[in-house]
Design a protein around this motif. Structure first.
Motif, PDB file in Angstrom:
ATOM      1  N   ALA A   4       0.826  -1.207   0.000  1.00  0.00           N
ATOM      2  CA  ALA A   4       0.000   0.000   0.000  1.00  0.00           C
ATOM      3  C   ALA A   4       0.859   1.255   0.000  1.00  0.00           C
ATOM      4  CB  ALA A   4      -0.928  -0.006   1.217  1.00  0.00           C
ATOM      5  N   GLN A   5       1.935   1.245   0.795  1.00  0.00           N
ATOM      6  CA  GLN A   5       2.836   2.397   0.812  1.00  0.00           C
ATOM      7  C   GLN A   5       3.481   2.606  -0.556  1.00  0.00           C
ATOM      8  OE1 GLN A   5       3.335   4.579   3.339  1.00  0.00           O
ATOM      9  NE2 GLN A   5       1.797   3.477   4.544  1.00  0.00           N
ATOM     10  N   GLY A   6       3.877   1.503  -1.188  1.00  0.00           N
ATOM     11  CA  GLY A   6       4.490   1.602  -2.515  1.00  0.00           C
ATOM     12  C   GLY A   6       3.511   2.095  -3.560  1.00  0.00           C
ATOM     13  N   ALA A   7       2.262   1.643  -3.494  1.00  0.00           N
ATOM     14  CA  ALA A   7       1.243   2.065  -4.457  1.00  0.00           C
ATOM     15  C   ALA A   7       0.944   3.550  -4.323  1.00  0.00           C
ATOM     16  CB  ALA A   7      -0.032   1.245  -4.249  1.00  0.00           C
ATOM     17  N   ALA A   8       0.862   4.035  -3.079  1.00  0.00           N
ATOM     18  CA  ALA A   8       0.598   5.459  -2.855  1.00  0.00           C
ATOM     19  C   ALA A   8       1.746   6.310  -3.391  1.00  0.00           C
ATOM     20  CB  ALA A   8       0.393   5.721  -1.363  1.00  0.00           C
ATOM     21  N   ALA A   9       2.977   5.869  -3.150  1.00  0.00           N
ATOM     22  CA  ALA A   9       4.134   6.611  -3.656  1.00  0.00           C
ATOM     23  C   ALA A   9       4.171   6.598  -5.179  1.00  0.00           C
ATOM     24  CB  ALA A   9       5.429   6.022  -3.083  1.00  0.00           C
ATOM     25  N   LEU A  10       3.753   5.479  -5.778  1.00  0.00           N
ATOM     26  CA  LEU A  10       3.719   5.403  -7.246  1.00  0.00           C
ATOM     27  C   LEU A  10       2.685   6.370  -7.814  1.00  0.00           C
ATOM     28  CD1 LEU A  10       4.855   3.924  -9.717  1.00  0.00           C
ATOM     29  CD2 LEU A  10       2.992   2.271  -9.476  1.00  0.00           C
ATOM     30  N   ALA A  11       1.557   6.523  -7.138  1.00  0.00           N
ATOM     31  CA  ALA A  11       0.548   7.490  -7.575  1.00  0.00           C
ATOM     32  C   ALA A  11       1.102   8.908  -7.526  1.00  0.00           C
ATOM     33  CB  ALA A  11      -0.701   7.378  -6.699  1.00  0.00           C
ATOM     34  N   VAL A  12       1.903   9.187  -6.494  1.00  0.00           N
ATOM     35  CA  VAL A  12       2.538  10.508  -6.395  1.00  0.00           C
ATOM     36  C   VAL A  12       3.492  10.718  -7.572  1.00  0.00           C
ATOM     37  CG1 VAL A  12       4.110  11.936  -5.023  1.00  0.00           C
ATOM     38  CG2 VAL A  12       2.297  10.621  -3.894  1.00  0.00           C
ATOM     39  N   PHE A  13       4.163   9.673  -8.003  1.00  0.00           N
ATOM     40  CA  PHE A  13       5.063   9.773  -9.162  1.00  0.00           C
ATOM     41  C   PHE A  13       4.305  10.272 -10.388  1.00  0.00           C
ATOM     42  CE2 PHE A  13       6.324   7.562 -13.089  1.00  0.00           C
ATOM     43  CZ  PHE A  13       7.566   8.161 -13.308  1.00  0.00           C
ATOM     44  N   PHE A  14       3.112   9.744 -10.612  1.00  0.00           N
ATOM     45  CA  PHE A  14       2.328  10.155 -11.783  1.00  0.00           C
ATOM     46  C   PHE A  14       1.708  11.540 -11.597  1.00  0.00           C
ATOM     47  CE2 PHE A  14       2.245   5.501 -12.378  1.00  0.00           C
ATOM     48  CZ  PHE A  14       2.674   5.442 -13.693  1.00  0.00           C
TER      49      PHE A  14
END
Length: 401
Positions: A269-279
Motif C-alpha cells: 500500500a505504501q508503494g502504491a501510494a508513492a507510485l501514484a505521487v510519481f504520476f
C-alpha cells in the motif's frame, strides 16, 4: 502532580522502546535461519499438500519425490526444534553474557533426554511425564523445543549470574568456575521455576493471539492492517518477529502467523501510494524520489516511501493505510496465514501456506489498487504547489545550508 504523571509516562515510554530495541537486537540476527527453515517448510507443503495442483499431492502423483520431501521436512523442522539454541546465543550476547554459554543452556533445554516441548501437554494428560526429585521437589523432565519467551528469560538470568560471578570470583578461579556456577544456577532456576512459569506465559500469549484472531476475524486483521504503518513509524513493529517466531514455532496449534501477510499488504500500500505521487508530481526531484521509493516499498522496504513521500504529503499516507486496512479485512475473511518469515512484499507469497497463496495475491492487488486509486483521485484535487512543495523545500534547505 501533572509533572509527575508526565514524567512517569515518559519513563514508561522510554523503557518500552528500549525493550522493543532489545527484542530487535536479539531476533534480527537469527531471522535468516528462521526464514530458511520456513521456506523449506513451505516447499515441503508444496510437495505434500493435496488440491494444490490437482486432487492429489505431488508426492502422491510422483512417489519418487517422497524421499526428497522427507529430507526437506527434516531440514525445515530442525531450526524450530532447536530454536532455544539460536535464541540462547543471540539473547545472552545481547544481555552481556557469553553467547556460547547461552547456546549451551539452549541445548540443555532441548536435550533428547527430556520430553519434547511439543509433547508435554500430551505427556501430562496421559501421566507419562517423568520427574526429578530435587530438594524434595518434583521437577518435570520437560523440554522447551520451539520455545521463545522461556529462553529469553533464561538467557537474561544466565548473563546476570555470569556477570556477577566475574565480579566476585577470584581471577585464578574465574575461567574454570564461572561457567560452572552460571550454568548450574541457571539450570536449576530454569527447570524448577523460570521454565514452567515462562512456558505458561508463552502459552497464554499464543492462546491470546489465537483467541483474538479467531474471535475478531476480519475486523481484527482490518484494524491491524490500518495500524501497521503507524506502528512502523513508532518502531513498535520491531517486536513482531518475536511474536511471529512464537506463532510459527507452534504451527501445529496456530497454523502460522497472520501478521506477516498484513505487513506485506501494508508495505504494498505504501508503494502504491508513492507510485501514484510519481504520476501526479510535477517536480522532477519529487518524481525521482517517488519512483525509487515506490519500487523499494513494493519489495518490502517502506521507509523511503513512507517518510520521504507519503507522510510529507499526508493524503498518500492516509490513502495507503485505508488500502492496507481493506486488504487486511480480506486476509481475515480468507484466513491467510504465513508458514515462514521472509520479504514483507509481493514476493511474500513464497512464505504463505500454499492453499492460501491465491487469496494472498488477491489481497495484494486490493491493497495496491485501493491505495493507488485513493491517492491519485485525492491528488487530482490538490494544487500543483502541494506536489512541488517537497522538492522546493528540500532545495531551499540545501541552499540555506
Amino acid at each position: 502532580m501533572n509533572l509527575s504523571v508526565t514524567k512517569i509516562l515518559r519513563v514508561s515510554k522510554d523503557s518500552f522502546l528500549k525493550f522493543i530495541n532489545v527484542l530487535a537486537d536479539i531476533f534480527v540476527p537469527i531471522i535468516p535461519a528462521i526464514v530458511a527453515a520456513g521456506l523449506l517448510m513451505a516447499l515441503h507443503n508444496v510437495l505434500t499438500a493435496p488440491h494444490l495442483f490437482s486432487a492429489q499431492s505431488l508426492v502422491q502423483m510422483y512417489p519418487n519425490l517422497k524421499g526428497t520431501a522427507a529430507f526437506i521436512d527434516t531440514l525445515s523442522n530442525a531450526p524450530f526444534t532447536f530454536l532455544p539454541v539460536l535464541i540462547g546465543f543471540a539473547a545472552t550476547k545481547r544481555f552481556g553474557g557469553n553467547p556460547f554459554l547461552g547456546a549451551a543452556m539452549g541445548m540443555m533445554m532441548v536435550s533428547p533426554a527430556l520430553v519434547s516441548g511439543y509433547d508435554v501437554s500430551s505427556a501430562i494428560a496421559h501421566h507419562t511425564l517423568g520427574y526429578w526429585n530435587m530438594f524434595g521437589l518434583p521437577v518435570a523432565q520437560a523440554g522447551y523445543q520451539g520455545s521463545v519467551i522461556p529462553m529469553l528469560a533464561v538467557a537474561w538470568i544466565l548473563a546476570k549470574v555470569e556477570i556477577w560471578c566475574h565480579k566476585k570470583m577470584p581471577e585464578s578461579l574465574d575461567y574454570t568456575f564461572t561457567p560452572l556456577v552460571a550454568i548450574l544456577v541457571t539450570g536449576i532456576l530454569t527447570f524448577v521455576i523460570v521454565g514452567p512459569v515462562m512456558r505458561g506465559v508463552s502459552d497464554g500469549i499464543t492462546d491470546g493471539l489465537l483467541w483474538l484472531y479467531n474471535t475478531t476475524g476480519p475486523i481484527g486483521t482490518g484494524i491491524l492492517g490500518l495500524m501497521y504503518a503507524p506502528l512502523v513509524i513508532t518502531g513498535l513493529h520491531q517486536s513482531f518477529p518475536a511474536i511471529e517466531t512464537q506463532l510459527i514455532a507452534n504451527m501445529k496449534q496456530t497454523g502460522g502467523t497472520f501478521i506477516f501477510p498484513i505487513a506485506s499488504v501494508s508495505n504494498i500500500a505504501q508503494g502504491a501510494a508513492a507510485l501514484a505521487v510519481f504520476f501526479l508530481a510535477k517536480d522532477k526531484k519529487q518524481k525521482g524520489l517517488a519512483s525509487s521509493a515506490s519500487f523499494s516499498a513494493l519489495l518490502g522496504i517502506t521507509e523511503p516511501a513512507m517518510f520521504g513521500v507519503n507522510i510529507k504529503l499526508k493524503f498518500p499516507f492516509i490513502s495507503s493505510i485505508i488500502g492496507s486496512g481493506i486488504a487486511s479485512i480480506y486476509l481475515g475473511l480468507t484466513h491467510v496465514l504465513a508458514v515462514s518469515l521472509g520479504s514483507n512484499s509481493v514476493l511474500g507469497f513464497i512464505s504463505i501456506a500454499p492453499h492460501a497463496i491465491p487469496s494472498f495475491l488477491i489481497a495484494c492487488v486490493i491493497s495496491f489498487v485501493v491505495s493507488f486509486t485513493l491517492t491519485y483521485v485525492q491528488g487530482i484535487r490538490q494544487t500543483e504547489d502541494a506536489f512541488a512543495s517537497i522538492g522546493e523545500k528540500e532545495t531551499e534547505a540545501a541552499e540555506a545550508a
